[in-house]
Design a protein around this motif. Structure first.
Motif, PDB file in Angstrom:
ATOM      1  N   PRO A  63      46.611  42.093  25.302  1.00  0.00           N
ATOM      2  CA  PRO A  63      46.246  40.999  24.219  1.00  0.00           C
ATOM      3  C   PRO A  63      45.828  39.823  24.968  1.00  0.00           C
ATOM      4  N   GLY A  64      44.736  39.045  24.736  1.00  0.00           N
ATOM      5  CA  GLY A  64      44.444  37.779  25.546  1.00  0.00           C
ATOM      6  C   GLY A  64      43.876  37.903  26.870  1.00  0.00           C
ATOM      7  N   ALA A  65      43.645  39.202  27.342  1.00  0.00           N
ATOM      8  CA  ALA A  65      43.078  39.417  28.755  1.00  0.00           C
ATOM      9  C   ALA A  65      41.798  40.157  28.991  1.00  0.00           C
ATOM     10  N   VAL A  66      41.077  40.059  29.759  1.00  0.00           N
ATOM     11  CA  VAL A  66      39.919  40.631  30.032  1.00  0.00           C
ATOM     12  C   VAL A  66      39.854  41.655  31.436  1.00  0.00           C
ATOM     13  N   ARG A  67      39.091  42.497  31.519  1.00  0.00           N
ATOM     14  CA  ARG A  67      39.048  43.338  32.620  1.00  0.00           C
ATOM     15  C   ARG A  67      37.620  42.777  33.343  1.00  0.00           C
ATOM     16  N   ILE A  68      37.509  42.763  34.596  1.00  0.00           N
ATOM     17  CA  ILE A  68      36.488  41.932  35.216  1.00  0.00           C
ATOM     18  C   ILE A  68      36.017  43.002  36.445  1.00  0.00           C
ATOM     19  N   ALA A  69      34.773  43.362  36.541  1.00  0.00           N
ATOM     20  CA  ALA A  69      34.026  44.187  37.548  1.00  0.00           C
ATOM     21  C   ALA A  69      33.821  43.077  38.490  1.00  0.00           C
ATOM     22  N   ILE A  70      34.434  43.024  39.402  1.00  0.00           N
ATOM     23  CA  ILE A  70      34.216  41.991  40.863  1.00  0.00           C
ATOM     24  C   ILE A  70      32.723  42.382  41.586  1.00  0.00           C
ATOM     25  N   SER A  71      32.180  41.252  41.715  1.00  0.00           N
ATOM     26  CA  SER A  71      31.159  41.223  42.562  1.00  0.00           C
ATOM     27  C   SER A  71      31.267  40.547  43.933  1.00  0.00           C
TER      28      SER A  71
ATOM     29  N   ALA B 135      36.813  34.068  23.187  1.00  0.00           N
ATOM     30  CA  ALA B 135      35.883  33.015  23.959  1.00  0.00           C
ATOM     31  C   ALA B 135      35.015  33.502  25.143  1.00  0.00           C
ATOM     32  N   VAL B 136      35.087  34.877  25.584  1.00  0.00           N
ATOM     33  CA  VAL B 136      34.165  35.487  26.394  1.00  0.00           C
ATOM     34  C   VAL B 136      33.632  36.789  25.534  1.00  0.00           C
ATOM     35  N   LYS B 137      32.659  37.136  26.277  1.00  0.00           N
ATOM     36  CA  LYS B 137      31.897  38.602  25.836  1.00  0.00           C
ATOM     37  C   LYS B 137      31.588  39.462  26.798  1.00  0.00           C
ATOM     38  N   ILE B 138      31.490  40.692  26.663  1.00  0.00           N
ATOM     39  CA  ILE B 138      31.299  41.731  27.661  1.00  0.00           C
ATOM     40  C   ILE B 138      29.992  41.221  28.214  1.00  0.00           C
ATOM     41  N   GLY B 139      30.028  41.052  29.682  1.00  0.00           N
ATOM     42  CA  GLY B 139      28.745  40.995  30.335  1.00  0.00           C
ATOM     43  C   GLY B 139      28.830  39.358  30.883  1.00  0.00           C
ATOM     44  N   ASP B 140      29.595  38.612  30.205  1.00  0.00           N
ATOM     45  CA  ASP B 140      29.535  37.361  30.784  1.00  0.00           C
ATOM     46  C   ASP B 140      30.100  37.222  32.277  1.00  0.00           C
ATOM     47  N   ARG B 141      29.466  36.203  33.143  1.00  0.00           N
ATOM     48  CA  ARG B 141      29.944  35.946  34.394  1.00  0.00           C
ATOM     49  C   ARG B 141      31.137  35.013  34.510  1.00  0.00           C
ATOM     50  N   VAL B 142      31.935  35.506  35.143  1.00  0.00           N
ATOM     51  CA  VAL B 142      33.038  34.492  35.109  1.00  0.00           C
ATOM     52  C   VAL B 142      34.055  34.157  36.745  1.00  0.00           C
ATOM     53  N   GLY B 143      34.742  33.169  36.802  1.00  0.00           N
ATOM     54  CA  GLY B 143      35.368  33.130  37.983  1.00  0.00           C
ATOM     55  C   GLY B 143      36.796  33.046  37.634  1.00  0.00           C
ATOM     56  N   VAL B 144      37.617  33.622  38.522  1.00  0.00           N
ATOM     57  CA  VAL B 144      39.078  33.699  38.454  1.00  0.00           C
ATOM     58  C   VAL B 144      39.744  33.239  39.623  1.00  0.00           C
ATOM     59  N   PRO B 145      40.382  31.885  39.258  1.00  0.00           N
ATOM     60  CA  PRO B 145      41.072  31.064  40.324  1.00  0.00           C
ATOM     61  C   PRO B 145      42.509  31.587  40.741  1.00  0.00           C
ATOM     62  N   TRP B 146      43.032  30.579  41.302  1.00  0.00           N
ATOM     63  CA  TRP B 146      44.543  30.934  41.849  1.00  0.00           C
ATOM     64  C   TRP B 146      45.175  30.709  40.758  1.00  0.00           C
ATOM     65  N   LEU B 147      45.157  29.709  39.777  1.00  0.00           N
ATOM     66  CA  LEU B 147      46.201  29.714  38.627  1.00  0.00           C
ATOM     67  C   LEU B 147      45.841  30.679  37.795  1.00  0.00           C
ATOM     68  N   GLY B 148      46.712  31.586  37.291  1.00  0.00           N
ATOM     69  CA  GLY B 148      46.274  32.676  36.718  1.00  0.00           C
ATOM     70  C   GLY B 148      46.874  32.500  35.057  1.00  0.00           C
ATOM     71  N   TYR B 149      47.961  31.894  34.971  1.00  0.00           N
ATOM     72  CA  TYR B 149      48.685  31.781  33.743  1.00  0.00           C
ATOM     73  C   TYR B 149      49.687  30.384  33.807  1.00  0.00           C
TER      74      TYR B 149
END
Length: 327
Positions: free
Chosen positions: A25-33, A75-89
């Motif tokens: 819940p509240g999380a997403v999986r990201i395919a990393i580029s 807040a996001v949808k499949i296919g959106d390009r996102v950045g994941v930083p150091w602070l994760g929660y």
């Protein structure tokens, strides 16, 4: 999925195949580029940070696209390009979170340190702590902005508005923030490892007014200095370089012991500060500034399987600018 996994302090990362993760819940999986390699990753791998639970996947400068949504994510949808930083929660409940200082949260989680990070083909992240990146710019060029840029920006703000700025340690963060400082109209002095001619050339090429070894003194007193190198001995060096009332900002999560120094180099209202983590508002502010300033990151790309070799190069000062891994 595949990941470079740290199984014990100081052990080489292992290339492993894992089951594809499923976001809760509240999380997403990201395919990393792309995932930048940060000096903090060295501190994780070398066991210099406390509280690491093994195995762990390092990496916290992540660019990728959302490919699975967990329950409740809007807040996001499949296919959106996102950045994941150091602070994760962050907990959102402690006194620091309630006062707008989530970077000091009492119960945080950090990407690539206390939760699996981006030295992988996929990762799961809290959707609230992913930055929307839009479609402008190259994934590799953006990756170092997710930590080197963000922490660099927070340290630059803490350094104040002084015109003459010294940067000690001219790697990923240094070469990004020097560009922001020059865009702001500041004079920048870049201090590198002694004899690091490549880093000094990079500094001059992006507009620094002076570049030399950290053993050298500036010709004029600095208004402020930021230390990105994890070398405690640079603290008294930087204090000696700044004017009365000047600031020295220690920007790393880890630093070797600071040697004793005479009080007179701190006296006259010089200030010694440290930066801890970042806030989400730092990120939104910085990405807006980065677009205006036209930051260009100097990157070298390596395949994911070469993460151990990249970390060794970073440890020995063989990376100029920033290194980026691609799955």
């Amino acid at each position: 999925m595949h990941a470079m996994v740290l199984t014990a302090p100081g052990a080489p990362l292992q290339f492993q195949q894992r089951n594809d993760p499923a976001p809760g819940p509240g999380a997403v999986r990201i395919a990393i580029s792309a995932c930048g390699v940060c000096r903090t990753d060295l501190h994780v791998v070398d066991g210099e940070l406390p509280g690491i639970s093994y195995p762990i996947v390092p990496g916290h400068e992540v660019v990728g696209r959302v490919d699975v949504l967990g329950p409740g994510v809007a807040a996001v949808k499949i296919g959106d390009r996102v950045g994941v930083p150091w602070l994760g929660y962050t907990c959102g409940e402690c006194a620091y979170c309630r006062s707008g200082r989530e970077n000091l949260c009492d119960r945080p989680l950090f990407t690539g340190y206390t939760r699996d990070g981006g030295f992988a083909t996929h990762l799961v992240a809290d959707a609230r702590y992913c930055f929307p990146l839009g479609e402008a710019g190259d994934d590799v060029a953006i990756a170092p902005l997710l930590c080197a840029g963000l922490i660099g920006w927070r340290s630059l703000v803490m350094a104040g508005d002084g015109r003459r700025l010294g940067i000690y340690g001219f790697g990923a963060a240094g070469h990004i923030i020097a560009q922001v400082a020059r865009w702001q109209g500041r004079s920048v002095h870049a201090f590198t490892r002694e004899g690091d001619i490549e880093a000094q050339r990079l500094a001059v090429s992006i507009g620094c007014d002076w570049a030399g070894g950290s053993d050298e003194r500036p010709s004029v007193p600095l208004d402020a200095a930021i230390i990105y190198a994890p070398v405690g001995a640079l603290v008294p060096t930087a204090l000696r370089a700044v004017r009365k009332g000047g600031r020295v900002v220690c920007a790393g999560i880890y630093m070797s012991d600071i040697p004793s120094f005479p009080y007179n180099i701190l006296w006259e209202e010089r200030q010694l500060l440290s930066v801890a983590n970042l806030t989400r508002s730092d990120g939104m502010e910085f990405f807006a500034i980065a677009a205006q300033a036209g930051i260009k990151t100097h990157t070298t790309v390596f395949p994911l399987r070469e993460a151990n070799e990249v970390l060794s190069k970073l440890r020995s000062g063989q990376i100029t600018g920033a290194a980026v891994l691609r799955p």
